[in-house]
Design an enzyme around this catalytic site. Structure first.
Site, mmCIF file in Angstrom:
data_model
loop_
_atom_site.group_PDB
_atom_site.id
_atom_site.type_symbol
_atom_site.label_atom_id
_atom_site.label_comp_id
_atom_site.label_asym_id
_atom_site.label_seq_id
_atom_site.Cartn_x
_atom_site.Cartn_y
_atom_site.Cartn_z
ATOM 1 N N HIS A 61 -3.967 10.138 -2.918
ATOM 2 C CA HIS A 61 -3.694 9.457 -3.913
ATOM 3 C C HIS A 61 -4.849 9.177 -5.086
ATOM 4 O O HIS A 61 -4.881 9.130 -6.579
ATOM 5 C CB HIS A 61 -3.592 7.714 -4.084
ATOM 6 C CG HIS A 61 -4.847 7.189 -3.722
ATOM 7 N ND1 HIS A 61 -4.663 6.920 -2.266
ATOM 8 C CD2 HIS A 61 -5.281 6.656 -4.214
ATOM 9 C CE1 HIS A 61 -5.851 5.968 -2.644
ATOM 10 N NE2 HIS A 61 -6.121 5.821 -3.508
ATOM 11 N N SER A 100 -11.428 4.208 -2.349
ATOM 12 C CA SER A 100 -10.135 5.054 -2.148
ATOM 13 C C SER A 100 -11.519 6.408 -1.862
ATOM 14 O O SER A 100 -11.788 7.002 -2.881
ATOM 15 C CB SER A 100 -9.290 4.927 -3.145
ATOM 16 O OG SER A 100 -8.405 4.004 -3.025
ATOM 17 N N ASP A 121 -3.572 10.111 3.813
ATOM 18 C CA ASP A 121 -3.660 9.959 2.553
ATOM 19 C C ASP A 121 -5.627 10.659 1.924
ATOM 20 O O ASP A 121 -6.167 9.785 2.194
ATOM 21 C CB ASP A 121 -4.252 7.834 1.800
ATOM 22 C CG ASP A 121 -4.632 8.155 0.679
ATOM 23 O OD1 ASP A 121 -4.229 8.870 -0.298
ATOM 24 O OD2 ASP A 121 -3.854 6.882 0.457
#
Length: 711
Positions: A84, A647, A221
């Site tokens: 992402h 992240s 991810d």
């Protein structure tokens, strides 16, 4: 004696409660904290974690694009981050002919790696305490307004001094502890960053909105990029002659896995937490920023989703924007729910009451801190009347329509020749038009016009263009939107270029969408001006509140709230009791992935492309199978303290070896930006062995595997 024992027990309990809480500055780790980390399993010393004069673990971690984190994993500048985090760049390279979002992307040679104009990574060189220099410039008795002006001026001087003579450097002085301390961080930016590998979205964003902020999780991810430099290993703009960057440090990868209780450590760039914020500030956050995101983005996303489901081109154009918007939308919902469920406001009220009593017991404390809680209550109450329309207006007209957002960006950008960022800003703005469908954008705009007025009908809160809608268009929002979109030069890339090249400032100012956005900004400024004195009082007393809290309880080390600077958090691999009363376990495997995929006919978030489904069913996991569970462990849980910006953060074991990439938190602890809950808060990471499995078994990218150091 009993009193002494009671105090001792309280201190021990406090230390236990905060055992793994904290986003710590690597340059400022105290000996007791290092000892605690080593007792949990860390095998590195402080100099191996942070060393401004030589190679250390910090040098393997990068700020990725200024909004995520990445980790360098090879001597040729290969960087792992989240899918992402790389999503927008993957999307920009995608088309209906080459749908890299859906099918994934693999560069089998260096020549096939794709450039990404505007993308950069930053390496932290050093962090320096400049608190005394900044605060010594503030004269005694200075007002809060004067204080802020002086601090801003001194920080600018310090930043300019730090980068003098080296255009590759970037320096930022950031406030810590609500402005009670200041640190200078110096970075080196590399601007040639190329896409190397992306799994298909049915891996990289498996579960979509359904599983976002949820456990169990089966999302692969991750994405892979490479940093390039000039022949001298120095930063350079994209050039085909550039070569892979040679890092001073890169992270080795562990294939040994983990058990419950194994040491885990994240290093990254968490964006913002507000754990020292007053109860009144939390209430404002809930009713203002959070509620506006929940309502406005929910409306916008419903419109986008219908169009995306009906048209593949629009799906590709809007997928990245939808994911970003939805992430903060769901976070706001969960945060508000969690604050109530966990009684966080009640906890804050108790602390503020204790603080008030503590202040009253000492003359010096009364002189320094007297009345701060009462002053905060008064100032927030004064600001509350205009706070909601301010946030709702910003979400509705600055963050909703892409064309209007571009108008806002034009108005807020300094295009003078001495602004080095202006060219890149303009390039990004022009590039955004390939991902805007004008009819869909106009539909969002019309919905916002109607929504905002229904929410705030009082003329005091309406931008002036509403009177034009009433008088010239008989209140018809669609007619008004059709008119301004048909006349504006901001509705397409080519028209905007024509407007810029004409250098006609009058035409620009008279453009109907620019004019509309000026109305919005004027109204926002009016609202902010009404509560300017209250905002200054809040700034001053939140700072004093932070200082008083730290002074009141000196039994523990205090970390500063996250502020997008490098931080370390530590803890262990650990399960928890979920809302349904079941134990979470520490990992999720392929069986859960395949079970979810069986429901794809009713939930598109669980779709798997055939090649991935076949791989999982075949179960040929090779060396990536865990030696204890005999399973391919896809995602796992730790109690590391993270937030947005983390992240892509590397998750290290005690030896400093990479075991995963952090990418999410869990629903039960959605208020974690405000309060850490040891029993509930968990960090969700993709297992590095799942990443390697995808590179090997799906991507057959042996060229990448040979670069890695695997233990």
């Amino acid at each position: 004696m009993k009193k002494t024992i009671a105090i001792f027990i309280v201190l021990i309990q406090a230390l236990t409660i905060h055992a793994h809480e904290g986003m710590w500055m690597l340059n400022n780790l105290k000996a007791p904290l290092i000892t605690q980390m080593q007792e949990l399993g860390l095998q590195l010393n402080q100099n191996q974690l942070y060393n401004p004069y030589g190679a250390s673990l910090k040098d393997a971690v990068v700020s990725f694009g200024g909004f995520c984190t990445g980790v360098v994993v090879s001597p040729d500048g290969l960087v792992f981050t989240n899918h992402h985090c790389g999503f927008e760049r993957i999307q920009q390279h995608s088309s209906t002919e080459n749908d890299y979002l859906k099918e994934g992307f693999i560069a089998k040679t260096r020549e096939e790696e794709l450039p990404n104009p505007g993308l950069f990574v930053s390496f932290l060189l050093r962090t320096i305490d400049v608190s005394s220099r900044v605060k010594s410039a503030i004269p005694s008795g200075a007002s809060e307004e004067q204080r802020e002006e002086i601090v801003d001026s001194v920080c600018t001087v310090i930043q300019n001094e730090a980068i003098q003579g080296d255009s590759s450097l970037n320096a930022v002085v950031s406030p810590y502890y609500q402005g009670n301390e200041y640190y200078l961080s110096v970075y080196r930016d590399y601007k040639d960053v190329r896409l190397v590998f992306a799994p298909p979205s049915s891996v990289g964003k498996f579960g979509g909105d359904t599983d976002n902020w949820e456990w169990p999780r089966h999302t692969g991810d991750f994405s892979i990029f490479r940093i390039y430099a000039d022949a001298n290993n120095e930063p350079a703009e994209f050039d085909s002659a550039n070569v892979p960057y040679r890092p001073s440090t890169y992270a080795p990868i562990s294939l040994q896995g983990y058990q419950e209780g194994s040491y885990s450590m994240t290093v990254g760039y968490p964006g913002q937490t507000i754990r020292y914020l007053s109860s009144y500030g939390i209430e404002e956050r809930m009713a203002g920023m959070n509620e506006s995101m929940i309502q406005v983005r929910g409306l916008k996303q419903d419109i986008w989703r219908r169009a995306m489901d009906a048209n593949t081109n629009i799906r590709i154009m809007y997928d990245s924007k939808y994911a970003e918007s939805s992430n903060y939308w769901k976070n706001s919902i969960g945060m508000n729910e969690s604050i109530g469920k966990l009684g966080i406001l009640e906890q804050k009220h108790r602390t503020e009451k204790e603080l008030t009593e503590w202040i009253s017991q000492n003359a010096r404390r009364k002189e320094k801190y007297s009345g701060i809680v009462e002053k905060l209550a008064k100032a927030y109450a004064e600001r509350s009347q205009v706070n909601k329309p301010f946030y709702f207006m910003y979400e509705s007209f600055v963050n909703a329509s892409d064309v209007l957002r571009n108008a806002a960006l034009l108005l807020r950008t300094d295009f003078s020749e001495d602004n080095p960022d202006a060219v890149q800003t303009l390039s990004d703005l022009l590039d955004s038009y390939k991902d805007i469908d004008l009819n869909l954008d106009k539909e969002v705009f019309v919905a916002m016009l109607n929504f905002y007025r229904e929410k705030f009908p009082d003329p005091e809160y309406l931008p002036d263009f509403y009177s034009i809608i009433d008088n010239a268009y008989d209140g018809n929002y669609q007619a008004y939107a059709d008119s301004v979109y048909s006349q504006s030069m901001l509705v397409s890339r080519d028209k905007l270029i024509d407007l810029i090249q004409s250098d006609d400032m009058q035409a620009a100012n008279e453009d109907p969408l620019i004019y509309l956005m000026i109305d919005v900004f004027v109204k926002i400024q009016e609202l902010q001006h009404q509560v300017y004195a209250s905002t200054l009082a809040i700034d001053e007393n939140e700072r004093l509140l932070n200082a008083a809290l730290r002074e009141m309880d000196q039994s523990q080390a205090y970390y500063s709230d996250a502020n997008s600077t490098m931080r370390m958090s530590f803890g262990t691999v650990q399960s928890y009791t979920m809302n349904n009363g079941k134990n979470s376990g520490i990992y999720c495997g392929p069986d859960g992935l395949l079970n979810k995929a069986e429901t794809a006919s009713t939930n598109k978030d669980y779709e798997l492309i055939p090649s991935i489904k076949a791989l999982m069913e075949n179960a040929d996991f090779g060396n990536y199978r865990d030696k204890t569970s005999k399973d391919l462990q896809l995602c796992f849980l730790t109690n590391n303290d993270i937030t947005g910006g983390n992240s892509g953060s590397p998750v290290f074991n005690g030896k400093g070896e990479l075991i995963g990439l952090a990418f999410d938190g869990n629903w039960e602890a959605m208020s974690s930006d405000i309060a850490f809950n040891k029993q509930l808060q968990r960090c969700i990471s993709v297992d590095i062995r799942y990443v390697l499995f995808m590179i090997d078994k799906w991507g057959n990218a042996q060229n990448l595997l040979t670069e890695l150091t695997m233990q």
